[in-house]
Design a protein around this motif. Sequence first.
Motif, PDB file in Angstrom:
ATOM      1  N   PRO A  16       0.851  -1.197   0.000  1.00  0.00           N
ATOM      2  CA  PRO A  16       0.000   0.000   0.000  1.00  0.00           C
ATOM      3  C   PRO A  16       0.886   1.246   0.000  1.00  0.00           C
ATOM      4  O   PRO A  16       1.987   1.237   0.566  1.00  0.00           O
ATOM      5  CB  PRO A  16      -0.790  -0.111   1.308  1.00  0.00           C
ATOM      6  CG  PRO A  16      -0.694  -1.547   1.701  1.00  0.00           C
ATOM      7  CD  PRO A  16       0.582  -2.061   1.138  1.00  0.00           C
ATOM      8  N   GLU A  17       0.432   2.286  -0.627  1.00  0.00           N
ATOM      9  CA  GLU A  17       1.232   3.497  -0.791  1.00  0.00           C
ATOM     10  C   GLU A  17       1.739   4.053   0.529  1.00  0.00           C
ATOM     11  O   GLU A  17       2.883   4.514   0.619  1.00  0.00           O
ATOM     12  CB  GLU A  17       0.417   4.572  -1.533  1.00  0.00           C
ATOM     13  CG  GLU A  17       1.262   5.683  -2.070  1.00  0.00           C
ATOM     14  CD  GLU A  17       0.485   6.593  -3.021  1.00  0.00           C
ATOM     15  OE1 GLU A  17       0.604   7.811  -2.841  1.00  0.00           O
ATOM     16  OE2 GLU A  17      -0.214   6.071  -3.901  1.00  0.00           O
ATOM     17  N   ASP A  18       0.906   3.978   1.582  1.00  0.00           N
ATOM     18  CA  ASP A  18       1.326   4.536   2.868  1.00  0.00           C
ATOM     19  C   ASP A  18       2.405   3.689   3.549  1.00  0.00           C
ATOM     20  O   ASP A  18       3.019   4.134   4.518  1.00  0.00           O
ATOM     21  CB  ASP A  18       0.124   4.729   3.798  1.00  0.00           C
ATOM     22  CG  ASP A  18      -0.592   3.426   4.118  1.00  0.00           C
ATOM     23  OD1 ASP A  18      -0.609   2.524   3.260  1.00  0.00           O
ATOM     24  OD2 ASP A  18      -1.147   3.308   5.228  1.00  0.00           O
ATOM     25  N   MET A  19       2.697   2.500   3.058  1.00  0.00           N
ATOM     26  CA  MET A  19       3.750   1.651   3.625  1.00  0.00           C
ATOM     27  C   MET A  19       5.042   1.697   2.816  1.00  0.00           C
ATOM     28  O   MET A  19       6.097   1.281   3.298  1.00  0.00           O
ATOM     29  CB  MET A  19       3.267   0.195   3.702  1.00  0.00           C
ATOM     30  CG  MET A  19       2.149  -0.041   4.693  1.00  0.00           C
ATOM     31  SD  MET A  19       1.620  -1.771   4.695  1.00  0.00           S
ATOM     32  CE  MET A  19       3.068  -2.574   5.353  1.00  0.00           C
ATOM     33  N   GLN A  20       4.972   2.195   1.602  1.00  0.00           N
ATOM     34  CA  GLN A  20       6.126   2.157   0.710  1.00  0.00           C
ATOM     35  C   GLN A  20       7.319   2.945   1.254  1.00  0.00           C
ATOM     36  O   GLN A  20       8.455   2.456   1.223  1.00  0.00           O
ATOM     37  CB  GLN A  20       5.744   2.658  -0.686  1.00  0.00           C
ATOM     38  CG  GLN A  20       4.837   1.716  -1.424  1.00  0.00           C
ATOM     39  CD  GLN A  20       4.399   2.259  -2.770  1.00  0.00           C
ATOM     40  OE1 GLN A  20       4.792   3.353  -3.186  1.00  0.00           O
ATOM     41  NE2 GLN A  20       3.562   1.502  -3.449  1.00  0.00           N
ATOM     42  N   GLU A  21       7.079   4.139   1.728  1.00  0.00           N
ATOM     43  CA  GLU A  21       8.164   4.987   2.226  1.00  0.00           C
ATOM     44  C   GLU A  21       8.857   4.336   3.426  1.00  0.00           C
ATOM     45  O   GLU A  21      10.081   4.300   3.502  1.00  0.00           O
ATOM     46  CB  GLU A  21       7.640   6.371   2.603  1.00  0.00           C
ATOM     47  CG  GLU A  21       8.727   7.342   3.026  1.00  0.00           C
ATOM     48  CD  GLU A  21       9.638   7.752   1.870  1.00  0.00           C
ATOM     49  OE1 GLU A  21      10.825   8.032   2.136  1.00  0.00           O
ATOM     50  OE2 GLU A  21       9.161   7.781   0.721  1.00  0.00           O
ATOM     51  N   GLN A  22       8.055   3.826   4.347  1.00  0.00           N
ATOM     52  CA  GLN A  22       8.617   3.183   5.538  1.00  0.00           C
ATOM     53  C   GLN A  22       9.434   1.948   5.145  1.00  0.00           C
ATOM     54  O   GLN A  22      10.526   1.728   5.676  1.00  0.00           O
ATOM     55  CB  GLN A  22       7.501   2.787   6.488  1.00  0.00           C
ATOM     56  CG  GLN A  22       7.997   2.146   7.761  1.00  0.00           C
ATOM     57  CD  GLN A  22       6.863   1.748   8.694  1.00  0.00           C
ATOM     58  OE1 GLN A  22       5.695   1.973   8.408  1.00  0.00           O
ATOM     59  NE2 GLN A  22       7.213   1.156   9.815  1.00  0.00           N
TER      60      GLN A  22
END
Length: 71
Positions: A16-22
Amino acid sequence: MSSAVEKTVEALELLPEDMQEQAATYLLEQAKKYHALKQAIDEGMADVEAGRVVPWDLEEFLKQARAIPRG
């Protein structure tokens, strides 16, 4: 682009996009730790090869540590 990089990008895109950065930050941190460890090992091996390393005598170390006056 290498196969490993392509697989990494593909894996990140599946998240999911909100997990990609992390996930990318975590992977980068682990890679930096690996690189630092590899450098430290290489430096240590260079010291061994150059004869700058002597065997460590645990018994002598403990004897000296116990001889230190405590305040």
